[in-house]
Enzyme design. Structure first.
Site, PDB file in Angstrom:
ATOM      1  N   ASN A   1       0.961  -3.002   4.867  1.00  0.00           N
ATOM      2  CA  ASN A   1       0.190  -1.869   5.784  1.00  0.00           C
ATOM      3  C   ASN A   1      -1.189  -1.303   4.649  1.00  0.00           C
ATOM      4  OD1 ASN A   1       0.174   1.689   5.939  1.00  0.00           O
ATOM      5  ND2 ASN A   1      -0.046   1.514   3.788  1.00  0.00           N
TER       6      ASN A   1
ATOM      7  N   LYS B   1      -9.503  -4.668  12.085  1.00  0.00           N
ATOM      8  CA  LYS B   1      -8.065  -3.915  13.239  1.00  0.00           C
ATOM      9  C   LYS B   1      -8.148  -4.489  14.257  1.00  0.00           C
ATOM     10  CE  LYS B   1      -6.893  -1.143   9.698  1.00  0.00           C
ATOM     11  NZ  LYS B   1      -5.840  -1.774   8.744  1.00  0.00           N
TER      12      LYS B   1
ATOM     13  N   SER C   1      -4.702  -0.113  13.640  1.00  0.00           N
ATOM     14  CA  SER C   1      -5.539   1.688  13.438  1.00  0.00           C
ATOM     15  C   SER C   1      -6.131   2.142  14.994  1.00  0.00           C
ATOM     16  CB  SER C   1      -7.069   1.707  12.676  1.00  0.00           C
ATOM     17  OG  SER C   1      -7.682   2.017  13.071  1.00  0.00           O
TER      18      SER C   1
ATOM     19  N   CYS D   1       0.943  -5.250  -6.845  1.00  0.00           N
ATOM     20  CA  CYS D   1       0.632  -6.487  -6.163  1.00  0.00           C
ATOM     21  C   CYS D   1      -0.656  -6.098  -5.830  1.00  0.00           C
ATOM     22  CB  CYS D   1       1.419  -6.548  -5.053  1.00  0.00           C
ATOM     23  SG  CYS D   1       1.197  -7.219  -4.009  1.00  0.00           S
ATOM     24  N   ASP D   2      -1.855  -7.623  -5.569  1.00  0.00           N
ATOM     25  CA  ASP D   2      -2.849  -7.599  -4.624  1.00  0.00           C
ATOM     26  C   ASP D   2      -2.805  -7.735  -3.619  1.00  0.00           C
ATOM     27  OD1 ASP D   2      -5.321  -8.094  -3.824  1.00  0.00           O
ATOM     28  OD2 ASP D   2      -6.029  -8.088  -5.835  1.00  0.00           O
TER      29      ASP D   2
ATOM     30  N   ARG E   1       3.502   5.868   1.934  1.00  0.00           N
ATOM     31  CA  ARG E   1       4.413   6.361   0.950  1.00  0.00           C
ATOM     32  C   ARG E   1       5.182   7.055   1.925  1.00  0.00           C
ATOM     33  NH1 ARG E   1       4.197  10.524  -3.747  1.00  0.00           N
ATOM     34  NH2 ARG E   1       5.856  11.767  -3.254  1.00  0.00           N
TER      35      ARG E   1
ATOM     36  N   TYR F   1     -14.529  -3.289   9.135  1.00  0.00           N
ATOM     37  CA  TYR F   1     -13.533  -2.258   9.436  1.00  0.00           C
ATOM     38  C   TYR F   1     -12.329  -2.685  10.831  1.00  0.00           C
ATOM     39  CZ  TYR F   1      -9.406   0.913   9.322  1.00  0.00           C
ATOM     40  OH  TYR F   1      -8.168   1.596   8.938  1.00  0.00           O
TER      41      TYR F   1
ATOM     42  N   GLY G   1       0.718  -1.390  -0.444  1.00  0.00           N
ATOM     43  CA  GLY G   1      -0.326  -0.363  -0.054  1.00  0.00           C
ATOM     44  C   GLY G   1       0.747   1.566   0.201  1.00  0.00           C
TER      45      GLY G   1
ATOM     46  N   ASP H   1       2.047  -2.632  -4.629  1.00  0.00           N
ATOM     47  CA  ASP H   1       0.032  -1.561  -4.432  1.00  0.00           C
ATOM     48  C   ASP H   1      -0.093  -1.893  -5.435  1.00  0.00           C
ATOM     49  OD1 ASP H   1      -0.763   1.042  -2.894  1.00  0.00           O
ATOM     50  OD2 ASP H   1      -1.659   0.988  -4.281  1.00  0.00           O
TER      51      ASP H   1
ATOM     52  N   GLN I   1       0.680   5.847  -1.475  1.00  0.00           N
ATOM     53  CA  GLN I   1       0.139   6.895  -1.519  1.00  0.00           C
ATOM     54  C   GLN I   1      -0.199   6.825   0.433  1.00  0.00           C
ATOM     55  OE1 GLN I   1      -3.440   7.471  -3.195  1.00  0.00           O
ATOM     56  NE2 GLN I   1      -4.207   5.658  -3.208  1.00  0.00           N
TER      57      GLN I   1
HETATM   58  N1  LIG Z   1      -6.123   7.055   6.851  1.00  0.00           N
HETATM   59  C1  LIG Z   1      -6.084   6.453   8.653  1.00  0.00           C
HETATM   60  O1  LIG Z   1      -6.987   7.610   8.941  1.00  0.00           O
HETATM   61  C2  LIG Z   1      -5.856   5.728   8.946  1.00  0.00           C
HETATM   62  C3  LIG Z   1      -5.898   5.363  10.458  1.00  0.00           C
HETATM   63  C4  LIG Z   1      -5.136   4.382  11.013  1.00  0.00           C
HETATM   64  C5  LIG Z   1      -5.362   3.861  10.037  1.00  0.00           C
HETATM   65  N2  LIG Z   1      -5.089   3.815   8.891  1.00  0.00           N
HETATM   66  C6  LIG Z   1      -4.391   1.960   7.813  1.00  0.00           C
HETATM   67  O2  LIG Z   1      -3.797   2.398   7.507  1.00  0.00           O
HETATM   68  C7  LIG Z   1      -3.210   1.650   5.840  1.00  0.00           C
HETATM   69  C8  LIG Z   1      -2.714   2.822   5.241  1.00  0.00           C
HETATM   70  O3  LIG Z   1      -4.149   3.789   4.759  1.00  0.00           O
HETATM   71  P1  LIG Z   1      -4.121   5.053   4.665  1.00  0.00           P
HETATM   72  O4  LIG Z   1      -5.188   5.769   5.119  1.00  0.00           O
HETATM   73  O5  LIG Z   1      -3.063   5.280   3.732  1.00  0.00           O
HETATM   74  O6  LIG Z   1      -4.982   4.633   2.822  1.00  0.00           O
HETATM   75  P2  LIG Z   1      -4.653   5.032   1.706  1.00  0.00           P
HETATM   76  O7  LIG Z   1      -5.749   5.234   0.924  1.00  0.00           O
HETATM   77  O8  LIG Z   1      -4.202   6.701   1.443  1.00  0.00           O
HETATM   78  O9  LIG Z   1      -3.475   4.014   1.019  1.00  0.00           O
HETATM   79  C9  LIG Z   1      -3.934   2.789   0.872  1.00  0.00           C
HETATM   80  C10 LIG Z   1      -3.216   2.187  -0.225  1.00  0.00           C
HETATM   81  O10 LIG Z   1      -3.448   0.623  -0.177  1.00  0.00           O
HETATM   82  C11 LIG Z   1      -3.376   0.318  -1.764  1.00  0.00           C
HETATM   83  N3  LIG Z   1      -4.249  -0.683  -1.762  1.00  0.00           N
HETATM   84  C12 LIG Z   1      -5.565  -1.024  -1.431  1.00  0.00           C
HETATM   85  N4  LIG Z   1      -5.841  -2.134  -1.252  1.00  0.00           N
HETATM   86  C13 LIG Z   1      -4.622  -3.213  -1.603  1.00  0.00           C
HETATM   87  C14 LIG Z   1      -4.828  -4.470  -2.313  1.00  0.00           C
HETATM   88  N5  LIG Z   1      -5.204  -4.935  -2.126  1.00  0.00           N
HETATM   89  N6  LIG Z   1      -3.380  -4.515  -2.419  1.00  0.00           N
HETATM   90  C15 LIG Z   1      -2.353  -3.927  -2.155  1.00  0.00           C
HETATM   91  N7  LIG Z   1      -2.358  -2.688  -2.001  1.00  0.00           N
HETATM   92  C16 LIG Z   1      -3.567  -2.193  -1.996  1.00  0.00           C
HETATM   93  C17 LIG Z   1      -4.375   1.266  -2.314  1.00  0.00           C
HETATM   94  O11 LIG Z   1      -4.103   1.305  -3.824  1.00  0.00           O
HETATM   95  C18 LIG Z   1      -3.763   2.458  -2.036  1.00  0.00           C
HETATM   96  O12 LIG Z   1      -2.435   3.492  -2.220  1.00  0.00           O
HETATM   97  C19 LIG Z   1      -4.683   0.994   6.250  1.00  0.00           C
HETATM   98  O13 LIG Z   1      -4.298   0.005   7.058  1.00  0.00           O
HETATM   99  C20 LIG Z   1      -5.600   1.898   7.431  1.00  0.00           C
HETATM  100  O14 LIG Z   1      -6.210   1.254   7.058  1.00  0.00           O
HETATM  101  C21 LIG Z   1      -5.598   3.776   7.631  1.00  0.00           C
HETATM  102  C1  LIG Z   2     -15.424  11.285   6.989  1.00  0.00           C
HETATM  103  C2  LIG Z   2     -15.351   9.375   7.269  1.00  0.00           C
HETATM  104  C3  LIG Z   2     -14.412   9.129   8.032  1.00  0.00           C
HETATM  105  C4  LIG Z   2     -13.957   7.603   7.994  1.00  0.00           C
HETATM  106  C5  LIG Z   2     -12.820   7.192   8.997  1.00  0.00           C
HETATM  107  C6  LIG Z   2     -12.401   6.474   7.442  1.00  0.00           C
HETATM  108  C7  LIG Z   2     -11.152   5.133   8.219  1.00  0.00           C
HETATM  109  C8  LIG Z   2     -10.488   5.974   9.744  1.00  0.00           C
HETATM  110  C9  LIG Z   2     -10.256   5.370   9.951  1.00  0.00           C
HETATM  111  C10 LIG Z   2      -8.909   4.888  11.195  1.00  0.00           C
HETATM  112  O1  LIG Z   2      -8.035   3.532  11.252  1.00  0.00           O
HETATM  113  C11 LIG Z   2      -8.856   5.641  12.179  1.00  0.00           C
HETATM  114  C12 LIG Z   2      -9.607   5.128  13.310  1.00  0.00           C
HETATM  115  C13 LIG Z   2     -10.459   5.014  14.612  1.00  0.00           C
HETATM  116  C14 LIG Z   2      -9.916   6.173  15.427  1.00  0.00           C
HETATM  117  C15 LIG Z   2     -10.455   6.837  16.349  1.00  0.00           C
HETATM  118  C16 LIG Z   2     -10.453   6.815  16.892  1.00  0.00           C
HETATM  119  C17 LIG Z   2      -9.376   8.540  16.554  1.00  0.00           C
HETATM  120  C18 LIG Z   2      -9.349   9.563  17.408  1.00  0.00           C
HETATM  121  C19 LIG Z   2      -8.172  10.220  16.462  1.00  0.00           C
HETATM  122  C20 LIG Z   2      -7.229  10.689  18.062  1.00  0.00           C
HETATM  123  O2  LIG Z   2      -7.233  11.170  18.908  1.00  0.00           O
HETATM  124  O3  LIG Z   2      -5.673  11.394  17.096  1.00  0.00           O
END
Ligand SMILES: NC(=O)c1ccc[n+]([C@@H]2O[C@H](COP(=O)([O-])OP(=O)(O)OC[C@H]3O[C@@H](n4cnc5c(N)ncnc54)[C@H](O)[C@@H]3O)[C@@H](O)[C@H]2O)c1
Ligand SMILES: CCCCC/C=C\C=C\[C@H](O)C/C=C\C/C=C\CCCC(=O)O
Length: 259
Positions: A92, A156, A139, A64-65, A20, A152, A13, A37, A16
């Site tokens: 990731n 996690k 997460s 990659c998937d 990234r 989700y 992943g 990715d 981006q």
């Molecule tokens: N953004 C948030 O608030 C947040 C918070 C906590 C955890 N996370 C976790 O962090 C990780 C990265 O998320 P992000 O926010 O950077 O998301 P993002 O959407 O910016 O990036 C995710 C990347 O994963 C790739 N991807 C999706 N499915 C795939 C597959 N089957 N095989 C290979 N690549 C694949 C996508 O193409 C994308 O480039 C995730 O596991 C997400 O659950 C995100």
């Molecule tokens: C606009 C819709 C938002 C959808 C949320 C999408 C994905 C985010 C998932 C992350 O993995 C975050 C998950 C849980 C966060 C829980 C608490 C956040 C507390 C924030 C802080 O204190 O930093």
């Protein structure tokens, strides 16, 4: 502390968002990095950008998937063919899709298991490997419920439990491999614009009150989990209030009931 110069890392992943950012902090610290990715267009752009900054042979993108055993194995073999070894592996890639919940399980949980076992088989001393570290991106939803996103949340929680149990296994069996989990709060990435759920309003109201993290802050926490060789089975929370290790009770806290 693990020295990353000339070590080889894989980040899934990585086209981006957080992936990234993890790839970039590994490059800044001297590692070579394979970017995996689904998104080929962005992945190749990121590779070109990193080549300009960090040199032309330290980064390679592989489509990659992580939901496919075959495609994930194939990408891993290509990484080994190019770089010869893998020392750091970051699972990731993730999505938030409550509607196609089986896809979410297959990427967020099964994908992490696939990647972890590919890396573990290569790294473990019992297979002739040289050890290493695996970081699984969970997460804050891996530690408590995210309303509107039960699948989700389940995936996690699964990532946290899987990582902790395998870390204990590795420690007892002396595999020479560390496994740690990272639990960020909200970060403004594509994930937040692409989520699918019937309870969109619920998530949006949570987001309205949330404070957001920067990718760079999460990447620094990621680097700590990679480099600190005393850490195995660690679960690191990165929240707006600060970064902290989770401590888990050794005995389960219970409230007795009389039946
Ligand atoms: N953004 C948030 O608030 C947040 C918070 C906590 C955890 N996370 C976790 O962090 C990780 C990265 O998320 P992000 O926010 O950077 O998301 P993002 O959407 O910016 O990036 C995710 C990347 O994963 C790739 N991807 C999706 N499915 C795939 C597959 N089957 N095989 C290979 N690549 C694949 C996508 O193409 C994308 O480039 C995730 O596991 C997400 O659950 C995100
Ligand atoms: C606009 C819709 C938002 C959808 C949320 C999408 C994905 C985010 C998932 C992350 O993995 C975050 C998950 C849980 C966060 C829980 C608490 C956040 C507390 C924030 C802080 O204190 O930093």
């Amino acid at each position: 502390m693990m020295i990353l110069n000339d070590k080889v890392a894989v980040v899934t992943g990585a086209s981006q968002g957080l992936g990234r950012g993890f790839a970039e902090i590994l490059l800044e610290n001297g590692a070579k990095v394979a970017l995996l990715d689904l998104n080929e267009t962005l992945g190749r752009e990121v590779q070109a950008h990193f080549n300009e900054i960090y040199g032309s042979d330290r980064t390679q993108f592989y489509p990659c998937d992580v939901a496919s055993d075959e495609l994930f194995k194939d990408a891993f073999q290509k990484v080994l063919h190019k770089f010869g070894r893998v020392d750091v592996f970051c699972n990731n890639a993730g999505i938030l899709n409550e509607k196609d919940w089986e896809k979410t399980v297959s990427i967020n949980l099964s994908g992490v298991v696939r990647g972890t076992y590919l890396a573990m088989d290569h790294m473990k001393k019992q297979n002739g490997g040289q050890g290493g570290v695996i970081i699984n991106v969970a997460s804050m939803a891996g530690l408590g419920p995210l309303p509107g996103a039960p699948i989700y949340t389940a995936t996690k929680h699964g990532v946290v439990g899987f990582s902790r149990a395998l870390a204990e296994t590795s420690n007892i069996a002396d595999y020479g491999v560390r496994i740690n989990a990272l639990c960020p709060g909200f970060v403004r990435t594509a994930l937040l614009n692409s989520f699918q759920t019937d309870e969109k309003a619920m998530l949006e109201s949570i987001m309205e009150k949330a404070k957001f993290l920067e990718v760079e802050d999460v990447a620094k926490a990621f680097l700590l989990l990679v480099k600190d060789e005393s850490l195995n089975g660690a679960v690191l929370v990165v929240a707006s209030a600060g970064t902290a290790f989770m401590s888990f009770p050794t005995e389960l806290p219970r409230t007795p009931v009389t039946l």
